[in-house]
Enzyme design. Structure first.
Site, PDB file in Angstrom:
ATOM      1  N   GLY A 190      54.786 -48.592   9.315  1.00  0.00           N
ATOM      2  CA  GLY A 190      55.906 -48.025   8.575  1.00  0.00           C
ATOM      3  C   GLY A 190      56.822 -47.220   9.467  1.00  0.00           C
ATOM      4  O   GLY A 190      57.195 -46.096   9.142  1.00  0.00           O
ATOM      5  N   ALA A 191      57.227 -47.817  10.599  1.00  0.00           N
ATOM      6  CA  ALA A 191      57.931 -47.046  11.634  1.00  0.00           C
ATOM      7  C   ALA A 191      59.435 -47.261  11.648  1.00  0.00           C
ATOM      8  O   ALA A 191      60.114 -46.789  12.558  1.00  0.00           O
ATOM      9  CB  ALA A 191      57.368 -47.401  13.012  1.00  0.00           C
ATOM     10  N   SER A 192      59.989 -47.943  10.670  1.00  0.00           N
ATOM     11  CA  SER A 192      61.412 -48.269  10.731  1.00  0.00           C
ATOM     12  C   SER A 192      62.316 -47.130  10.291  1.00  0.00           C
ATOM     13  O   SER A 192      63.507 -47.123  10.596  1.00  0.00           O
ATOM     14  CB  SER A 192      61.705 -49.511   9.879  1.00  0.00           C
ATOM     15  OG  SER A 192      61.370 -49.285   8.520  1.00  0.00           O
TER      16      SER A 192
ATOM     17  N   GLY B  88      62.340 -42.763   8.366  1.00  0.00           N
ATOM     18  CA  GLY B  88      61.626 -41.601   7.847  1.00  0.00           C
ATOM     19  C   GLY B  88      60.577 -41.050   8.795  1.00  0.00           C
ATOM     20  O   GLY B  88      60.803 -40.903  10.002  1.00  0.00           O
TER      21      GLY B  88
ATOM     22  N   GLY C 202      57.728 -42.300   9.864  1.00  0.00           N
ATOM     23  CA  GLY C 202      57.267 -43.223  10.899  1.00  0.00           C
ATOM     24  C   GLY C 202      58.223 -43.308  12.065  1.00  0.00           C
ATOM     25  O   GLY C 202      57.798 -43.346  13.228  1.00  0.00           O
TER      26      GLY C 202
ATOM     27  N   SER D  47      49.741 -37.427   0.883  1.00  0.00           N
ATOM     28  CA  SER D  47      50.807 -36.687   0.204  1.00  0.00           C
ATOM     29  C   SER D  47      50.182 -35.499  -0.502  1.00  0.00           C
ATOM     30  O   SER D  47      48.974 -35.501  -0.783  1.00  0.00           O
ATOM     31  CB  SER D  47      51.494 -37.608  -0.823  1.00  0.00           C
ATOM     32  OG  SER D  47      52.274 -36.867  -1.741  1.00  0.00           O
TER      33      SER D  47
ATOM     34  N   TYR E 271      50.743 -43.729  -7.587  1.00  0.00           N
ATOM     35  CA  TYR E 271      50.927 -43.233  -6.224  1.00  0.00           C
ATOM     36  C   TYR E 271      49.878 -42.175  -5.886  1.00  0.00           C
ATOM     37  O   TYR E 271      49.275 -42.202  -4.796  1.00  0.00           O
ATOM     38  CB  TYR E 271      52.334 -42.651  -6.105  1.00  0.00           C
ATOM     39  CG  TYR E 271      52.711 -42.139  -4.740  1.00  0.00           C
ATOM     40  CD1 TYR E 271      53.088 -43.012  -3.723  1.00  0.00           C
ATOM     41  CD2 TYR E 271      52.728 -40.774  -4.464  1.00  0.00           C
ATOM     42  CE1 TYR E 271      53.462 -42.535  -2.478  1.00  0.00           C
ATOM     43  CE2 TYR E 271      53.102 -40.288  -3.227  1.00  0.00           C
ATOM     44  CZ  TYR E 271      53.469 -41.175  -2.229  1.00  0.00           C
ATOM     45  OH  TYR E 271      53.828 -40.698  -0.990  1.00  0.00           O
TER      46      TYR E 271
END
Length: 246
Positions: A13-15, A17, A19, A140, A153
């Site tokens: 999830g590095a694209s 935010g 990440g 979270s 979630y």
């Protein structure tokens, strides 16, 4: 730092935010990188270019973790097992429990629970052999306390915390640490897409720090957990949340 001595950090999830902030921070700290993305290829390539400018060798891997077989593409793209594995990929859903569909359940659990589990399973044998490894999960505050209208979630993020604690006990004798970051409200697209500006301002009013956190502040926690000096911090949940949830 000589090339052969550079450690490799893998970030899911590095694209964008958190990440993306982790990727830039670790590039500046002297790591080479394996960066995962799903649909946001243009954003991932932009993050990769920033990291290359900082001196990192970057490998990009596309994988859809919402699919049960999504982990296959991640494993196939790895140049080698990362020394530091940051399991950050996530999706969100806001709504009543009775409106959750089976497909939404499957996607949420695949991204937040199945993918981290099997990414870690792939990494652990090599980490054991080298006597070193850092696995950092991202949960979270809702994984700690739960939240109405975010039952799905919260369920998934609670599982991340239990996974972290159990795996830490299993691999600690091999010199591997497994820790969890459970952020509060962080200024990312996930938040701005889910809430209106007025709603975000109202949430910030409830936070003693008076503001949302930044992705860079979360990345700083990950950078600490990856260090040699953090070897005795294991199985812990660290929640950067501005004293919102204590």
């Amino acid at each position: 730092m000589e090339e052969r001595h550079r450690r490799l950090a893998g970030i899911t999830g590095a694209s964008r935010g958190i990440g993306a902030a982790m990727a830039v921070r670790f590039a500046r700290d002297g790591y080479d990188l394996v960066l995962h993305y799903n649909r946001a290829q243009e954003e991932a390539e932009c993050v990769a270019e920033i990291c290359r400018t900082a001196g990192a060798h970057v490998t990009l891997i596309q994988a859809d973790f919402s699919r049960t077989d999504g982990i296959v593409d991640w494993e196939a793209g790895l140049p080698r097992t990362p020394d530091v594995l940051m399991l950050n990929a996530g999706i969100s859903r806001y709504g009543l429990i009775q409106d959750v569909t089976g497909a939404e359940w499957d996607a949420m659990m695949n991204v937040h629970v199945r993918a981290p589990f099997f990414c870690a399973r792939q990494a652990v044998p090599d980490m054991v052999r080298q006597g070193f490894g850092r696995i950092i999960t991202v949960s979270s505050v809702w994984g700690l306390t739960g939240a109405s209208f975010e039952v799905l979630y919260s369920t998934a993020k609670g599982a991340v915390i239990s996974f972290t604690k159990a795996l830490a006990q299993e691999v600690a004798p091999s010199g591997i640490t497994v820790n969890c970051i459970a952020p509060g409200m962080i200024a990312t697209e996930m938040m701005t897409n889910a809430f209106s500006p007025d709603e975000l301002a109202s949430i910030a009013d409830d936070i003693p720090a008076g503001r949302a956190g930044t992705p860079e502040e979360v990345a700083a926690v990950a950078a600490f957990l990856a260090r040699e000096e953090a070897a005795y911090v294991n199985g812990q949940v660290i929640s950067p949340n501005g004293a919102w949830i204590c």
